[in-house]
Design an enzyme around this catalytic site. Structure first.
Site, PDB file in Angstrom:
ATOM      1  N   SER A 227       7.230  10.362  -4.205  1.00  0.00           N
ATOM      2  CA  SER A 227       8.424   9.759  -3.640  1.00  0.00           C
ATOM      3  C   SER A 227       9.465  10.828  -3.291  1.00  0.00           C
ATOM      4  CB  SER A 227       8.987   8.718  -4.611  1.00  0.00           C
ATOM      5  OG  SER A 227      10.014   7.964  -4.016  1.00  0.00           O
ATOM      6  N   ASP A 397       3.335   0.086   1.469  1.00  0.00           N
ATOM      7  CA  ASP A 397       4.550   0.743   0.997  1.00  0.00           C
ATOM      8  C   ASP A 397       5.634   0.622   2.066  1.00  0.00           C
ATOM      9  OD1 ASP A 397       6.515   2.279  -0.107  1.00  0.00           O
ATOM     10  OD2 ASP A 397       5.239   4.002  -0.542  1.00  0.00           O
ATOM     11  N   HIS A 423       4.539   1.496  -3.519  1.00  0.00           N
ATOM     12  CA  HIS A 423       5.122   2.783  -3.904  1.00  0.00           C
ATOM     13  C   HIS A 423       4.732   3.194  -5.333  1.00  0.00           C
ATOM     14  CE1 HIS A 423       7.805   5.789  -2.282  1.00  0.00           C
ATOM     15  NE2 HIS A 423       8.463   5.856  -3.422  1.00  0.00           N
TER      16      HIS A 423
END
Length: 598
Positions: A227, A397, A423
């Site tokens: 991320s 995502d 995610h």
């Protein structure tokens, strides 16, 4: 509908949503103050009452599952820190502290020893065990614990890497649980929290990498980010050219660069507002610091349910790929402190649809002096990255727009889609070890330099690698990405002993070549020019069948792999036979016919 005067960016409905969000923030502050004022005995009474009510209302199967997994879940959920989490699985962890150039003290964690190696010296000079180094970095409002709070060791990426023989290091951002200290400012001051991703890129990541390489006496390491940890690497490698030589491969899990936006309209309206409005709502220090309070007073299954609802509300995630036991174990380790300014930075990136540095001069709605004609925020020059980049992203995502991302990344970028993954699945999904880890291991096996450094010169001289349609990296010839922006080279004269036309070139590790491979890059090695120009033209033809509007990549096969299409110069390069004689190409034959007609 016309925009509201003075407010500028907002419409009437968004203005109402913004007012509603302020009311919710105010309510949360009120509840927090009341809770802190209550005696501990009253809080425990309310906690037990919520626990009994939840168990009565839940299904018998749910109660049975929570009871059967309690012995596994509770120790992980209640572990106090990173070291305790590792000890639960029998691994020894070290703690390190690195001081950045601007005075922040960052916590680093190290997992360098397999079970039974605790008494051995690793990467500590002559006579010690020499291992390749891997560096892992977490996402927004997280810390290094998110990598190791899994219910099964085989689904834990750091533990798996340790068992495969890597020296694993895990970093932490300034301000979080392990990096809440500075030699210049107190965490209670606003000045301490005056940082965004710019500071991560200019200080935290490069200083952490330099410390690790110095401590291990290694020349390079492999970077794995999750991320925001990927965004920090994108930014860092783009502005530090020399750092590209010290990172042999960058593996981005659930990569973040320019998210398309948020699923909820209330939060989406916050994205469009002035930063001053966000600072007014959340303050100028740590954002959502009350999350730790709610975690302490809520019954764990209720806390998990509340987080699931929040993730669905904000991002549209269903979290169906994670088991309830994994959520109970991991969610208590999900949140860590981060600055409001960092979130404001992300909102600027989403609003402007560009991966930019923090905008310190956001213009007001009536300010006409800072238009795009006169003022432009500096972008992170991500196309300058020379380190090999491997993206692994989820098909579900909502924070990933792979088309936009590939246009802003260098041409040698490889991307693989994991269908139906969201995610957080890249950290805690039930099958993460089967669907994600193989891509990570393939990239490390292909790109990571040997511990003796014997392959460095060869890696710089070779210029081509192959990608199978199924998404695995074939260890054929490591590329030299520092030269991938050059034009097509002239054809070198082959050696007489080179393989015949169409036969596979030599593999650095003895692995056989496969017929389903396609070539990625801008240059070809001498062996490949001698042996595989027909394959090169086939790769160009396949790429040309894909979308011509995509500048940086095209899908190949069904494995979700993205590669840059071969350029016309590559696709029609002159053939050279095994004996070194020039073979006329189709383009040259057409040119000869035209001359004859004239």
């Amino acid at each position: 509908m016309p925009a509201v005067p003075v407010i500028g960016r907002l419409f009437f409905r968004e203005y109402l949503a913004l007012v509603g969000s302020f009311l919710l923030v105010g309510l949360e502050i009120f509840v927090r103050i009341v809770t802190l004022a209550l005696p501990t005995r009253v809080i425990n009474l309310l906690y037990n009452a919520s626990k009994r009510a939840f168990n009565v209302l839940s299904s018998p199967q749910g109660r049975k599952a929570r009871t059967s997994n309690r012995k596994i879940v509770n120790p992980i959920a209640q572990a106090s820190d990173f070291v305790d989490l590792c000890e639960l699985f029998g691994y020894y962890a070290e703690e390190h502290v690195v001081q950045t150039e601007d005075g922040y003290l960052l916590g680093l964690h190290r997992l360098g020893w397999r079970k039974g190696e605790e008494d051995q010296r690793v990467n500590a000079g002559p006579g010690s065990i020499q291992k390749k180094v891997v560096y892992l970095h977490h996402g927004l409002m997280m810390n290094s614990e998110v990598w190791v709070c899994l219910t099964e060791a085989q689904r834990c990426l750091p533990f798996t890497l340790v068992e495969k023989g890597y020296d694993v290091w895990l970093g932490n951002n300034r301000g979080n649980k392990y990096s809440k200290k500075s030699v210049h400012h107190s965490p209670a001051s606003t000045a301490f929290w005056n940082f965004s991703m710019d500071q991560f890129a200019f200080h935290d990541i490069p200083d952490s990498i330099e410390y690790i390489l110095s401590a291990t006496s290694r020349e390079s390491l492999s970077y794995i980010g999750f991320s925001q940890g990927t965004a920090q690497a994108f930014a860092t490698l783009s502005i530090h050219p020399t750092l590209n030589d010290k990172v042999d491969v960058f593996i981005a899990l659930a990569p973040a660069m320019s998210p398309p936006g948020l699923a909820n309209g209330i939060v989406a309206s916050l994205v469009k507002t002035s930063p001053e409005v966000l600072y007014l709502a959340f303050g100028r220090r740590s954002i959502l610091s009350s999350a730790t309070m709610w975690q302490g007073i809520l019954y764990p299954p209720i806390f998990v349910r509340l987080l699931d609802m929040s993730l669905r509300f904000l991002f549209g995630w269903q979290t169906a790929n994670m088991t309830q036991s994994q959520k109970l174990a991991a969610y208590p380790h999900l949140y860590s402190f981060a600055s409001t300014k960092c979130v404001v930075h992300w909102f600027q990136i989403i609003r402007n649809e560009t991966f930019q540095m923090f905008d310190d001069e956001v213009s007001g709605p009536l300010n006409m002096s800072h238009g795009s004609r006169y003022y432009k925020v500096a972008k992170f020059p991500t196309r300058n990255i020379k380190t090999p980049v491997v993206l692994v992203y989820g098909g579900s995502d909502s924070l990933v727009n792979i088309d936009v991302m590939l246009k802003e990344l260098p041409k040698h970028t490889i991307a693989t889609e994991i269908p139906k993954y969201e995610h957080l699945d890249f950290l805690w999904a039930q099958d993460v070890d089967k669907l994600v880890f193989p891509h990570v291991f393939d990239a490390l096996d292909f790109h990571a330099l040997p511990v003796d450094g014997s392959d460095i010169a060869k890696r710089k001289s070779e210029t081509r690698h192959k990608v199978t349609r199924q998404g695995s990296l074939s260890t054929v010839q490591p590329p030299s990405y520092s030269e991938d922006e050059r034009g097509p080279p002239s054809v070198p004269r082959p050696k007489p002993a080179s393989p015949g036309l169409g036969s596979p070139g030599p593999s650095t590790d003895g692995a056989a070549d496969t017929s389903s491979s396609s070539v990625v890059g801008n240059e070809a090695s001498p062996q490949q020019l001698n042996t595989g120009n027909s394959s090169l033209r086939e790769a160009s033809s396949r790429a040309s069948l894909s979308s011509a509007s995509d500048r940086d990549g095209a899908r190949v096969g069904t494995g979700g792999i993205w590669v840059r299409p071969a350029t016309p110069a590559e696709g029609f390069m002159s053939d050279v036979s095994a004996e070194g004689k020039h073979v006329e190409t189709q383009q040259e034959k057409k040119g000869s016919k035209r001359k004859g007609k004239k």
